[in-house]
Design an enzyme around this catalytic site. Structure first.
Site, PDB file in Angstrom:
ATOM      1  N   LEU A  64      22.431  52.227  39.713  1.00 14.86           N
ATOM      2  CA  LEU A  64      23.350  51.215  39.198  1.00 14.86           C
ATOM      3  C   LEU A  64      22.712  50.325  38.142  1.00 14.86           C
ATOM      4  CD1 LEU A  64      24.879  50.072  42.629  1.00 14.86           C
ATOM      5  CD2 LEU A  64      25.737  51.843  41.085  1.00 14.86           C
ATOM      6  N   TYR A 114      26.058  50.279  22.966  1.00 15.18           N
ATOM      7  CA  TYR A 114      26.152  50.331  24.424  1.00 15.18           C
ATOM      8  C   TYR A 114      26.691  51.685  24.869  1.00 15.18           C
ATOM      9  CZ  TYR A 114      27.754  49.310  29.177  1.00 15.18           C
ATOM     10  OH  TYR A 114      27.984  49.347  30.534  1.00 15.18           O
ATOM     11  N   LYS A 118      24.830  54.657  27.164  1.00 18.64           N
ATOM     12  CA  LYS A 118      25.398  55.166  28.412  1.00 18.64           C
ATOM     13  C   LYS A 118      25.592  56.683  28.341  1.00 18.64           C
ATOM     14  CE  LYS A 118      25.925  51.752  31.332  1.00 18.64           C
ATOM     15  NZ  LYS A 118      25.260  51.795  32.647  1.00 18.64           N
ATOM     16  N   ASN A 143      36.673  48.394  33.720  1.00 16.92           N
ATOM     17  CA  ASN A 143      36.312  47.025  34.095  1.00 16.92           C
ATOM     18  C   ASN A 143      36.367  46.886  35.619  1.00 16.92           C
ATOM     19  OD1 ASN A 143      36.332  45.520  31.331  1.00 16.92           O
ATOM     20  ND2 ASN A 143      38.192  46.752  31.329  1.00 16.92           N
ATOM     21  N   PRO A 292      55.296  10.807  71.535  1.00 14.01           N
ATOM     22  CA  PRO A 292      55.875  10.883  72.881  1.00 14.01           C
ATOM     23  C   PRO A 292      57.280  10.280  72.943  1.00 14.01           C
ATOM     24  CG  PRO A 292      53.580  10.221  73.007  1.00 14.01           C
ATOM     25  CD  PRO A 292      53.943  10.217  71.550  1.00 14.01           C
ATOM     26  N   GLY A 293      58.188  11.000  73.608  1.00 13.26           N
ATOM     27  CA  GLY A 293      59.544  10.519  73.805  1.00 13.26           C
ATOM     28  C   GLY A 293      60.476  10.727  72.627  1.00 13.26           C
TER      29      GLY A 293
END
Length: 381
Positions: A64, A114, A118, A143, A292-293
């Protein structure tokens, strides 16, 4: 099984290493891949002499390592061709014909420095295979996006996610540019398939099975909507595979001091009501706190339906059908025994806190609240 990863500290290398480590630790299993594996990591900071040892011992090589943003253009060929040549020479030195995978690029088809470097690396592997009989796998990645990709480097998605998440400006020269992308988890899945001899081969090249094609402007619009979702509370459409992957990617770039965000609590002397999540086709979720209530509700709906889940405290949820004389139906609910109550249409209903502490109820409704058409009609239970 000893697995050599060159470029182990790079974007793909980190993700692949993490999943291989999960396999090694027995946290995940892949068919025909034993957990008894050793991960031989090599990057630019590793002692160069270790490469010699690793090439002697490796049972599989993920190559890689590469150069994509050098200071000098000559470094393209040095990194992408020169290092590959060195790697193959060491394998030949030890007569190690283990399979080797190389990370190439779709730019190998182009006549830029590039791409040429490659392409040269690919040709080295092809000739190496002919000479030694070793199995080689050439992946021309488009990509790649996902977590741990360096922003403001060579990935538009990483840069946009990072900058938008941090409130930095972005630059989009042409929103109509069509991008071909693969998600890092799909890449890792394919590489592990290759490790067990089940690569997705297409002619001379191997490919990631799942790829996405989308315009750059659409990507930016999605990322911006992710940031806005904290104020709109709108959940992205995660039924779309690309959106789901992009949203996960975006969240990985959040500033570490901004993982949390506040919600608007509508507070009165009865307690509070807070909207949490909204979705155009899945309704919305809110959190109701009753003192409560206190009794809340006493209304009914034509089409709007709800689900109530008391997660803390004790209460009663009551129903009465509104179209004919009927008895009140009562359900006693408690955070000690979690159960969901459906709130059918045509029944007026309320919820009363029977305990001496606040009662917390998670409420789902099948549609986002519309002030112009609330579909809510007051009537005592």
């Amino acid at each position: 099984m000893k697995i050599l990863i060159t470029g182990s500290n790079g974007f793909i290398g980190k993700n692949l290493s993490a999943e291989l480590y999960n396999i090694k630790e027995g946290k995940v299993k892949y068919k025909d891949l034993p957990s008894a594996i050793s991960i031989l990591k090599f990057d630019r900071n590793t002692d160069p002499e270790l490469l010699d040892v690793y090439c002697k011992e490796a049972d599989f090589v993920f190559h890689l390592a590469g150069v994509n943003r050098p200071k000098e253009q000559s470094e393209f060929m040095e990194g992408n061709y020169g290092f590959t040549s060195k790697l193959l020479s060491l394998l030949k030195k030890y007569h190690n014909t283990c399979p080797i995978m190389i990370s190439s690029s779709i730019q190998a088809e182009l006549e830029n420095p590039y791409g040429k470097s490659k392409k040269a690396g690919e040709e080295l592997l092809i000739n190496y295979s002919k000479e030694t009989g070793a199995k080689v796998l050439i992946y021309r990645f488009p990509n790649v996006f996902g977590k741990w990709c360096k922003p403001n480097y060579n990935s538009a998605v990483a840069t946009f996610c990072h900058n938008i998440a941090h409130g930095f400006p972005i630059q989009v020269n042409d929103p109509n540019v069509v991008m071909s992308l693969v998600y890092i988890d799909d890449v890792v899945k394919e590489l592990i398939s290759a490790l067990i001899g089940e690569e997705n081969q297409h002619g001379d090249y191997s490919k990631v099975a799942v790829a996405h094609t989308i315009k750059l402007g659409k990507i930016v619009a999605l990322i911006e909507s992710f940031k806005e979702s904290r104020s709109t509370l709108q959940v992205p459409n995660l039924s779309e595979a690309f959106t789901k992957k992009l949203y996960s990617t975006y969240l990985s770039y959040l500033p570490e001091d901004q993982f949390s965000y506040p919600l608007k609590m509508n507070v009165d002397d009865r307690g509070s009501f807070t909207e949490f999540l909204k979705s155009p086709d899945r309704g919305q979720i809110s959190v109701n706190i009753s003192k409560p209530g206190i009794t809340k509700g006493n209304h009914w709906h034509h089409t709007k339906n709800e689900k109530f889940l008391v997660v803390s405290g004790k209460g009663a949820i009551r129903f009465r059908r509104v179209d004919e004389p009927s008895e009140v139906i009562e359900y006693i609910v408690s955070g000690d025994k979690l159960e969901v109550l459906d709130i059918p249409v045509g029944y007026t209903h309320n919820i009363e806190n029977l305990g001496d502490t606040d009662m917390v109820t998670v409420m789902w409704v099948n549609e986002i609240f519309d002030m112009k058409r609330p579909d809510t009609y007051f009537e005592e239970v």
